[in-house]
Every structure is written in structure tokens, then in C-alpha cells.
Design a protein around this motif. Structure first.
Motif, PDB file in Angstrom:
ATOM      1  N   ILE A  61      42.690  45.318  33.193  1.00 44.35           N
ATOM      2  CA  ILE A  61      41.613  44.848  34.283  1.00 44.35           C
ATOM      3  C   ILE A  61      41.201  43.515  34.229  1.00 44.35           C
ATOM      4  CG2 ILE A  61      39.341  45.295  35.016  1.00 44.35           C
ATOM      5  CD1 ILE A  61      39.613  48.194  33.922  1.00 44.35           C
ATOM      6  N   ALA A  62      41.195  42.985  32.980  1.00 48.67           N
ATOM      7  CA  ALA A  62      40.740  41.594  33.020  1.00 48.67           C
ATOM      8  C   ALA A  62      42.081  40.634  33.377  1.00 48.67           C
ATOM      9  CB  ALA A  62      40.421  41.066  31.471  1.00 48.67           C
ATOM     10  N   LEU A  63      43.138  41.011  32.951  1.00 51.74           N
ATOM     11  CA  LEU A  63      44.397  40.104  33.403  1.00 51.74           C
ATOM     12  C   LEU A  63      44.394  40.292  34.944  1.00 51.74           C
ATOM     13  CD1 LEU A  63      46.763  38.681  32.886  1.00 51.74           C
ATOM     14  CD2 LEU A  63      48.127  40.997  32.477  1.00 51.74           C
ATOM     15  N   TYR A  64      44.312  41.403  35.457  1.00 55.86           N
ATOM     16  CA  TYR A  64      44.533  41.709  36.845  1.00 55.86           C
ATOM     17  C   TYR A  64      43.330  40.977  37.762  1.00 55.86           C
ATOM     18  CZ  TYR A  64      47.862  45.181  35.113  1.00 55.86           C
ATOM     19  OH  TYR A  64      48.734  45.961  34.461  1.00 55.86           O
ATOM     20  N   SER A  65      42.170  40.932  37.368  1.00 51.06           N
ATOM     21  CA  SER A  65      41.152  40.360  37.809  1.00 51.06           C
ATOM     22  C   SER A  65      41.504  38.896  38.138  1.00 51.06           C
ATOM     23  CB  SER A  65      39.817  40.516  37.516  1.00 51.06           C
ATOM     24  OG  SER A  65      39.562  41.999  37.186  1.00 51.06           O
ATOM     25  N   PHE A  66      42.175  38.390  37.021  1.00 51.43           N
ATOM     26  CA  PHE A  66      42.456  36.958  36.855  1.00 51.43           C
ATOM     27  C   PHE A  66      43.473  36.638  37.880  1.00 51.43           C
ATOM     28  CE2 PHE A  66      45.051  33.267  34.963  1.00 51.43           C
ATOM     29  CZ  PHE A  66      43.917  32.339  35.122  1.00 51.43           C
ATOM     30  N   TRP A 110      33.785  39.133  43.772  1.00 48.46           N
ATOM     31  CA  TRP A 110      33.642  40.396  42.750  1.00 48.46           C
ATOM     32  C   TRP A 110      34.761  40.450  41.820  1.00 48.46           C
ATOM     33  CZ3 TRP A 110      29.875  43.285  42.300  1.00 48.46           C
ATOM     34  CH2 TRP A 110      29.085  43.754  43.423  1.00 48.46           C
ATOM     35  N   ALA A 111      35.890  39.630  42.012  1.00 51.80           N
ATOM     36  CA  ALA A 111      37.069  39.601  40.909  1.00 51.80           C
ATOM     37  C   ALA A 111      36.396  38.889  39.787  1.00 51.80           C
ATOM     38  CB  ALA A 111      38.263  38.971  41.628  1.00 51.80           C
ATOM     39  N   ALA A 112      35.581  37.790  40.163  1.00 50.99           N
ATOM     40  CA  ALA A 112      35.061  36.787  39.255  1.00 50.99           C
ATOM     41  C   ALA A 112      34.085  37.975  38.210  1.00 50.99           C
ATOM     42  CB  ALA A 112      34.186  35.867  39.595  1.00 50.99           C
ATOM     43  N   VAL A 113      33.214  38.547  38.850  1.00 49.51           N
ATOM     44  CA  VAL A 113      32.417  39.321  38.292  1.00 49.51           C
ATOM     45  C   VAL A 113      33.058  40.242  37.227  1.00 49.51           C
ATOM     46  CG1 VAL A 113      30.627  41.013  38.442  1.00 49.51           C
ATOM     47  CG2 VAL A 113      30.279  38.952  39.727  1.00 49.51           C
ATOM     48  N   VAL A 168      43.247  48.262  40.844  1.00 51.08           N
ATOM     49  CA  VAL A 168      42.269  47.371  40.433  1.00 51.08           C
ATOM     50  C   VAL A 168      42.316  46.384  41.828  1.00 51.08           C
ATOM     51  CG1 VAL A 168      41.646  45.298  39.111  1.00 51.08           C
ATOM     52  CG2 VAL A 168      42.660  47.390  37.952  1.00 51.08           C
ATOM     53  N   PHE A 169      43.415  46.072  42.263  1.00 52.57           N
ATOM     54  CA  PHE A 169      43.172  45.249  43.438  1.00 52.57           C
ATOM     55  C   PHE A 169      42.697  45.950  44.771  1.00 52.57           C
ATOM     56  CE2 PHE A 169      45.830  41.287  45.455  1.00 52.57           C
ATOM     57  CZ  PHE A 169      44.730  41.215  46.250  1.00 52.57           C
ATOM     58  N   GLY A 170      42.806  47.137  44.800  1.00 58.04           N
ATOM     59  CA  GLY A 170      42.393  48.023  45.732  1.00 58.04           C
ATOM     60  C   GLY A 170      40.793  48.093  45.757  1.00 58.04           C
ATOM     61  N   ILE A 171      40.405  48.507  44.397  1.00 60.74           N
ATOM     62  CA  ILE A 171      39.249  48.765  44.302  1.00 60.74           C
ATOM     63  C   ILE A 171      38.015  47.518  44.773  1.00 60.74           C
ATOM     64  CG2 ILE A 171      37.228  49.401  42.510  1.00 60.74           C
ATOM     65  CD1 ILE A 171      39.057  51.402  41.449  1.00 60.74           C
ATOM     66  N   THR A 172      38.752  46.272  44.237  1.00 60.50           N
ATOM     67  CA  THR A 172      38.311  45.153  44.205  1.00 60.50           C
ATOM     68  C   THR A 172      37.907  44.742  45.687  1.00 60.50           C
ATOM     69  OG1 THR A 172      39.170  44.493  42.185  1.00 60.50           O
ATOM     70  CG2 THR A 172      38.163  42.721  43.747  1.00 60.50           C
ATOM     71  N   ALA A 173      39.255  44.926  46.256  1.00 55.15           N
ATOM     72  CA  ALA A 173      38.880  44.688  47.921  1.00 55.15           C
ATOM     73  C   ALA A 173      37.991  45.676  48.507  1.00 55.15           C
ATOM     74  CB  ALA A 173      40.465  45.084  48.567  1.00 55.15           C
ATOM     75  N   LEU A 174      37.844  46.880  47.886  1.00 56.22           N
ATOM     76  CA  LEU A 174      36.945  47.661  48.840  1.00 56.22           C
ATOM     77  C   LEU A 174      35.583  47.359  48.363  1.00 56.22           C
ATOM     78  CD1 LEU A 174      37.286  50.432  50.293  1.00 56.22           C
ATOM     79  CD2 LEU A 174      36.671  51.615  48.135  1.00 56.22           C
TER      80      LEU A 174
END
Length: 563
Positions: free
Chosen positions: A42-47, A108-111, A264-270
Motif C-alpha cells: 500500500i505504501a509503495l502504490y501510494s507513492f 489523500w495518497a500522501a496521507v 488501492v488506486f481505485g479506493i484512493t480515487a474514490l
């Protein structure tokens, strides 16, 4: 051969780079499968999401503090003087198609990036994944967390709004509190008197080039070391210190990882589409003469602000130099000391325990009570400081006195971690004893039996071989011994005082340790009124626990791995 088996473009590249041989070895690398390992992913994909959305935002953001008159589409601020940075942030939010969505996904990705790294490090800490040979990877991971927090704070200040400006002003005060060099450091960072004209351009360069490059380099080294050292795994049948049980990188793990990235991308976009975050248009442009009531930083900076808020205000003067202890202690001493202690913990534990072996099997937190207690104490200390960062909102929302909340936190920040350590340690020891009871006597069946002499007992059913293996897949631990004061020749042992300190810490670390049962203890428990174990074992439904007494014996491991 390569040209017949591989497509022409791949064969061409393989002839020049040797990719097939390298890929054949590494693409079949085995990784264990457990949900907790996804925290690092999750940390890698958020980055990655931060990099993608950040590139989009740089096309329209103007890193300039030049003053202009706003004439954008947000009518409530039209005609107001502001910096180009703030005006361009408003334009991204209201005039650029998809701009607000990208801003919020980025935030949100930063958080999520910082939060997932924190939880990932907690998982590593409580399971002992930082032990040899992974101490360096722990330090690298902690360095990424530190850089991620700094990166988030700098990005938070780029819009030049009133809320972020208030946080930067507090930071500037902490920097100036540094004895002798504080003023020089402040001028270097902000380009003169705060806020200056160079703050946003300098922060922008650091935010989009320097720190992302450092994080990307650390991520690369971190992943290389994970592959080189092989992945850790939880104890279980067939799992030893010399193997990895799981799925190959290609195609199983890669397919799973690719799908999880889109999740992860989808939830962050949501979240970016539905949950508002950092509405800068409500705060207005930064003005050094104004401050936002009830202002709060992003959550990962709350503990630093809480440390400053609960510190009593006092200062001293020496040789014409004023030392503001109400800032030096909470901002310049406590956070660096806390961060240094956490970063060096693997080396501290190794020195105390004297354990220099390689470890690839993870610990159950209950089996290392002192380490688990220390971890919860760290979390309690952090959490209480984090609560202190919102002491004013806590007081107003719950109808409490601000002074009462502050004074409570001043005592709780010292007493709370001690209490949390003691309670956690006792709970872990109790869980260890419960595991030993299950291993020695099995599970309570609820069947009550009466003996010829009238005694009532409950019938126990043995646990399975696999569960017994997991409960005994740990080492027996012993504190370090001080040893004789002199050797055979009468020469005094060197560093005797340091050795005594180390032995005392070792006794504290292993105090009340619950050892796993020996072969004799299990055989005795099995023979003492537990004939039902043997009967159940012969039926084939449940295996006897005596088959996994010596889990470190090579023969036992082979037998279990064959099942």
C-alpha cells in the motif's frame, strides 16, 4: 536457442543485455502470502499515485510568491490580493478540468502513504522482522517514513493558504529557537524574514525533485534488500529459517500485486472524489497578521505540535543569549531523541539480548513480551502527544477546561507509556501461558467426566500437529550471564561496568519469560491422566501433540513438511 523461444524484440534485447537468464532466476522468486505483507505494498502504490498526480499538478501550479489580484471563478475571493501560488491552486480547484479531483487524490495518497508506512513499520517491529540481517532495511524504511513526513509537510505549505502558513510560522519559530544558529537557519530556509519571497519556490524544488528522488532511491534499495535477504514468513508447518513457502513472483504474485495496485488506486480515487480534504478556498491567502482559529496540521505532524502545546512556558538567558526551553525541549530535543531511539532499536535489542543469529521466521508478539510492551509504550507516547496537538478542540467539543486537558497530558505523557508497557507485557505473558496450557493439555471439550472416587474433571481434546508446531516454533530464551570478574590468569575482565549494565537489561528483557515446554514436560502431561489423547490420535481425526515437541529437530521438520 534464444531466438527460437523468445519473440524477436525480446530475443534482440536478450542477446545484448542477458535479460532471460536474469529474469528466469528472479521472476521465480518465492514470496509468502499473508495479509499483513500488503501494508508495504500500500505504501509503495501510494507513492506511485503521488508521482502520477504530482506530475499532473505541476502543469498548472505556479511556485511564485509574487502578489497578484485574483480574478478567477471563485467569486468570494475575487479582487483579493494573493500570491500566484495560492491563485494557481484556486485555478486548479475550480478552472482546470479534473483539477480538484487530482488535488484531492494527491492529498489523500500522501496521507495514506505516511499511514501505511507507519503501520508497516509497526508490523515489522512487533514481529521482529528487523533482526539480523535486516537491520539496515529497518533504518532505510524509517528514513523513508521521515522523508515522507517532511515531504508531506512541505507540500502542505505550497498552496500558501492561511492554514498552511500558520503551520509554517510555528515551524519557523521552532527553527529560530535553536541556540546560536536558529536565525541563520531560518534565513537559509525561508530566504530572509518570514515569509520572504523565496519560500514557495524553494519548497517547490525540494518537494518535486529532491525528496522524491531520495525516496525513490531508498525504495529501490529497500526492495533489492528484500529480494536479497528473502522475505520473512510466519511460523508454520514446512517453514524453516532456510526456506520460503509461498507463491512465485511470476505469474502468481505479480498478478496479485497488479490487481492490488488498482484496488488501492481505485479506493484512493474514490476518496478523492467523495471526501473533501484541504479546502484552501475556505481559509484564504496567507497573511502573517492573521491566524486560523482551531487550526490543526495534517495528522502526522500532530504529535510534534502536541509536544509544544503541553510544554510549560519558561526560558533562560546566558551571556546575552535567550534559550526558549518551551520550544527547545519539545521541538528540538524530544522528537530527535524519540526518532533516534526508534531507528536504532534493532541494534539496541541485539546488544541487550546478545542474539546475533539470522532470523527469517517472524515472532508472535506474545512470545516477546518486553518488546511488545515497549512498542505499545512508544505508541502511547506518540498518541498522547498527538492528542495534545488538538487540546483546544478537545476542550471545546467535550466542554472541558483547556488547562485541565493540558495538565492531564503533562502527567499522562510520562505515566501513560509506563502503564501501557506493564499492562501489555502482562497480557502477552498470560497469552503465552494459555498457549502452553493448550500445548500440554489440549482444548477444553465441554465434556465433564466423573472418576470412581467422585472427582469431576473436564475432558480435553488434543490440538493438531500443525497448531502445535506453530505454538512451539520459537526458541527458549535465557538472560545473559555476567561471567567471572577475572580470567584463569587473574586478569580483570574488561568493561566490567558495561557488562553489568548489559546483564541487568537482559534480565529485565527476559523477566518472567514463559519458556516453551520441553519434551519431558509434554510427555509427562500426556501420560498424566490424558489417555484420551492417545485414543484420538489413533483414530486419525486429530494428531497427538507429542509429535511436535522438538520443533527445531531436523527430522521433525521433515516429517511435518511431508504431511
Amino acid at each position: 536457442m534464444a531466438t527460437k523461444e523468445l519473440p524477436p524484440p525480446v530475443a534482440w534485447a536478450d542477446d545484448r543485455l542477458g535479460l532471460a537468464k536474469l529474469g528466469k532466476k528472479n521472476l521465480r522468486k518465492v514470496f509468502p502470502d499473508h495479509w499483513s505483507f500488503m501494508l508495504g505494498e500500500i505504501a509503495l502504490y501510494s507513492f506511485i499515485i503521488l508521482l502520477l498526480t504530482g506530475v499532473f499538478l505541476t502543469f498548472w501550479f505556479k511556485p511564485s510568491m509574487a502578489e497578484i489580484e485574483y480574478q478567477g471563478s471563485y467569486s468570494l475571493l475575487k479582487g483579493l490580493h494573493m500570491s500566484e501560488a495560492y491563485a494557481s491552486t484556486l485555478d486548479i480547484s475550480f478552472d482546470v478540468r479534473g483539477g480538484l479531483l487530482m488535488r484531492q487524490i494527491h492529498h489523500w495518497a500522501a496521507v495514506l502513504f505516511v499511514a501505511s508506512m507507519m503501520v508497516h513499520l509497526l508490523r515489522i517491529f512487533f514481529t521482529g522482522a528487523f533482526r539480523k540481517p535486516r537491520e539496515l532495511n529497518w533504518v532505510i524504511g524509517f528514513g523513508m517514513l521521515f522523508l515522507g513526513i517532511v515531504e508531506g509537510f512541505i507540500g502542505y505549505g505550497l498552496p500558501d493558504d492561511l492554514l498552511s502558513g500558520t503551520g509554517l510560522r510555528i515551524t519557523q519559530g521552532m527553527i529560530q529557537a535553536s541556540p546560536v544558529v536558529g536565525t541563520w537557519m531560518s534565513f537559509l530556509i525561508f530566504g530572509g524574514e518570514f515569509p520572504g519571497d523565496d519560500m514557495v519556490p524553494r519548497f517547490f524544488t525540494v518537494h518535486v525533485l529532491l525528496i522524491p528522488g531520495l525516496i525513490l532511491a531508498l525504495v529501490t534499495v529497500h526492495l533489492i534488500l528484500v529480494v536479497y535477504h528473502k522475505h520473512t514468513q510466519y511460523p508454520g508447518p514446512g517453514r524453516t529459517e532456510k526456506n520460503v513457502v509461498g507463491y512465485p513472483l511470476m505469474p502468481v504474485y505479480m498478478a496479485k500485486a497488479g490487481g492490488f495496485f488498482f484496488v488501492v488506486f481505485g479506493i484512493t480515487a474514490l476518496m478523492g472524489a467523495l471526501l473533501q480534504i484541504n479546502p484552501v478556498w475556505l481559509y484564504g491567502p496567507y497573511n502573517p497578521a492573521e491566524v486560523t482559529a482551531g487550526s490543526q496540521p495534517d495528522w502526522y505532524m500532530g504529535w510534534l505540535e502536541g509536544s509544544v502545546r503541553i510544554m510549560p512556558g519558561f526560558e533562560s538567558e546566558f551571556w546575552g543569549i535567550t534559550l526558549s526551553w518551551n520550544l527547545i525541549i519539545p521541538a528540538l530535543i524530544v522528537p530527535p531523541a524519540f526518532v533516534t531511539l526508534v531507528a536504532l532499536y534493532p541494534f539496541i535489542e541485539q546488544w541487550i539480548t546478545g542474539d546475533k543469529r539470522e532470523h527469517h521466521l517472524l515472532d508472535r508478539p506474545r512470545n516477546v513480551p518486553t518488546r511488545t510492551g515497549i512498542g505499545v509504550a512508544f505508541m502511547t507516547f506518540y498518541g498522547l502527544l498527538w492528542i495534545g496537538g488538538g487540546n483546544d478542540l478537545i476542550a471545546t467539543h467535550f466542554g472541558l477546561s483547556l488547562n485541565s486537558v493540558t495538565w492531564f497530558l503533562r502527567f499522562a505523557v510520562f505515566l501513560g507509556p509506563i502503564f501501557a508497557f506493564w499492562v501489555t507485557r502482562r497480557i502477552a505473558i498470560s497469552l503465552q501461558r494459555a498457549d502452553n496450557e493448550r500445548l500440554l493439555h489440549g482444548l477444553e471439550s465441554g465434556v465433564i467426566m466423573r472418576s470412581p472416587d467422585g472427582e469431576y474433571t473436564e475432558k480435553h481434546t488434543p490440538i493438531s500437529t500443525y497448531e502445535a508446531y506453530e505454538l512451539t516454533a520459537r526458541d527458549r530464551v535465557e538472560p545473559l550471564e555476567i561471567g567471572p570478574e577475572t580470567d584463569d590468569n587473574g586478569v580483570a575482565a574488561p568493561r566490567r561496568g558495561l557488562t553489568k549494565i548489559r546483564a541487568a537489561l537482559s534480565r529485565f528483557y527476559f523477566a518472567d519469560a514463559v519458556q516453551k515446554p520441553t519434551r519431558e514436560e509434554i510427555e509427562q502431561a500426556h501420560a498424566h491422566g490424558h489417555d484420551d489423547h492417545a485414543e484420538l490420535g489413533q483414530s486419525g481425526d486429530v494428531h497427538s501433540v507429542t509429535g511436535t515437541v522438538e520443533v527445531d529437530d531436523e527430522t521433525a521438520r521433515e516429517q511435518i513438511s511431508k504431511r
